[in-house]
Write an enzyme that holds these catalytic residues in place. Structure first.
Site, mmCIF file in Angstrom:
data_model
loop_
_atom_site.group_PDB
_atom_site.id
_atom_site.type_symbol
_atom_site.label_atom_id
_atom_site.label_comp_id
_atom_site.label_asym_id
_atom_site.label_seq_id
_atom_site.Cartn_x
_atom_site.Cartn_y
_atom_site.Cartn_z
ATOM 1 N N PRO A 101 -3.691 21.035 -47.348
ATOM 2 C CA PRO A 101 -5.028 21.278 -47.875
ATOM 3 C C PRO A 101 -5.466 22.735 -47.818
ATOM 4 C CG PRO A 101 -5.145 20.051 -45.808
ATOM 5 C CD PRO A 101 -3.710 20.118 -46.203
ATOM 6 N N ASN A 102 -6.119 23.113 -48.887
ATOM 7 C CA ASN A 102 -6.753 24.419 -49.066
ATOM 8 C C ASN A 102 -5.777 25.569 -49.277
ATOM 9 O OD1 ASN A 102 -9.430 23.342 -48.777
ATOM 10 N ND2 ASN A 102 -8.983 23.165 -46.599
ATOM 11 N N ARG A 143 -9.519 32.552 -50.702
ATOM 12 C CA ARG A 143 -10.336 32.169 -49.544
ATOM 13 C C ARG A 143 -9.993 32.997 -48.310
ATOM 14 N NH1 ARG A 143 -7.024 27.714 -46.287
ATOM 15 N NH2 ARG A 143 -8.772 27.714 -44.870
ATOM 16 N N TYR A 156 -6.002 34.997 -44.347
ATOM 17 C CA TYR A 156 -4.856 34.534 -45.125
ATOM 18 C C TYR A 156 -4.307 35.547 -46.120
ATOM 19 C CZ TYR A 156 -6.363 30.123 -43.138
ATOM 20 O OH TYR A 156 -6.721 29.137 -42.267
ATOM 21 N N ASN A 167 3.640 23.681 -44.257
ATOM 22 C CA ASN A 167 2.379 24.195 -43.724
ATOM 23 C C ASN A 167 1.355 23.121 -44.053
ATOM 24 O OD1 ASN A 167 -0.050 25.409 -43.132
ATOM 25 N ND2 ASN A 167 0.518 27.390 -43.997
ATOM 26 N N ALA A 205 -4.844 22.105 -41.955
ATOM 27 C CA ALA A 205 -5.611 21.432 -40.910
ATOM 28 C C ALA A 205 -5.018 20.079 -40.509
ATOM 29 C CB ALA A 205 -7.061 21.251 -41.355
ATOM 30 N N GLU A 215 7.778 23.864 -39.199
ATOM 31 C CA GLU A 215 6.329 23.997 -39.369
ATOM 32 C C GLU A 215 5.988 25.479 -39.412
ATOM 33 O OE1 GLU A 215 2.530 23.477 -36.430
ATOM 34 O OE2 GLU A 215 4.021 21.868 -36.363
ATOM 35 N N HIS A 225 2.759 28.518 -40.149
ATOM 36 C CA HIS A 225 1.347 28.862 -40.293
ATOM 37 C C HIS A 225 1.261 30.335 -40.643
ATOM 38 C CE1 HIS A 225 0.162 25.004 -38.704
ATOM 39 N NE2 HIS A 225 1.091 25.183 -37.786
ATOM 40 N N ARG A 228 -6.978 31.576 -32.711
ATOM 41 C CA ARG A 228 -8.107 30.990 -33.429
ATOM 42 C C ARG A 228 -8.768 29.909 -32.584
ATOM 43 N NH1 ARG A 228 -6.506 29.812 -39.400
ATOM 44 N NH2 ARG A 228 -8.768 29.653 -39.525
#
Length: 139
Positions: free
Chosen positions: A9-10, A17, A22, A71, A74, A95, A97, A104
Site C-alpha cells: 500500500p501507498n 508522497r 521516500y 515491500n 504498513a 523484505e 523498506h 521511525r
C-alpha cells in the site's frame, strides 16, 4: 533467473508522497534502471494497496520464481496473513523498506513478515531493492 518485486500500500505514490522519507523518484523510473542493470534477469513488478491481492500474488508466483523482493508497506507491521503466505511458498523472500523503520515510529519496529523471510534490508532508499536482488542473484 526470474525475480518478482511486490510492493504494498501507498508505494504507488513514490515520488509524490512524503519525499523527505521516500525520495522524489517514482518506483516505475527506478524499475527501469533495475531492469537495465540486470538485463539478463527477468524482473516482474506488482503493486497493490489490497492485502488479499498481495497474498494472491505470493501464492501465484511463489512456486515458480527464483526469488521475491517484497515491500509490504504498513502491512509489514499488521498482516499475519502475508507472513503466513510467505511461510507457505517455496521461493526465498527478502523484505525491504526504503526508510530505516527503526528510526521511525515504534509500531514500525516490529515486522510480522521477517521471521518467514530470508532477510530484511531497510534504510537504503530505493537501493534497498537492488541490494535484495544482489543477494538473490549471488545467493
Amino acid at each position: 533467473m526470474n525475480i518478482q518485486i511486490i510492493n504494498g500500500p501507498n508505494l504507488n505514490l513514490l515520488g509524490v508522497r512524503e519525499k523527505s522519507i521516500y525520495g522524489d523518484s517514482s518506483f516505475e523510473s527506478y524499475l527501469q534502471d533495475l531492469r537495465k542493470r540486470y538485463a539478463n534477469i527477468t524482473i516482474n513488478y506488482y503493486q497493490s494497496n489490497v492485502e488479499g491481492e498481495i497474498i494472491n500474488k505470493l501464492h501465484e508466483v511463489g512456486f515458480t520464481v527464483d526469488g521475491i523482493v517484497i515491500n509490504a508497506g504498513a502491512y509489514t507491521h499488521t498482516s499475519v496473513a502475508i507472513g503466513d503466505a510467505i511461510a507457505g511458498i517455496k521461493a526465498p523472500v527478502i523484505e525491504v523498506h526504503i526508510s530505516n523503520v527503526y528510526k521511525r515510529e515504534e509500531f514500525r519496529h516490529k515486522s510480522l513478515l521477517a521471521a518467514n523471510c530470508k532477510g530484511v534490508i531497510a534504510g537504503f532508499g530505493l537501493d534497498s531493492y537492488r541490494l535484495a536482488i544482489e543477494n538473490l542473484v549471488n545467493g
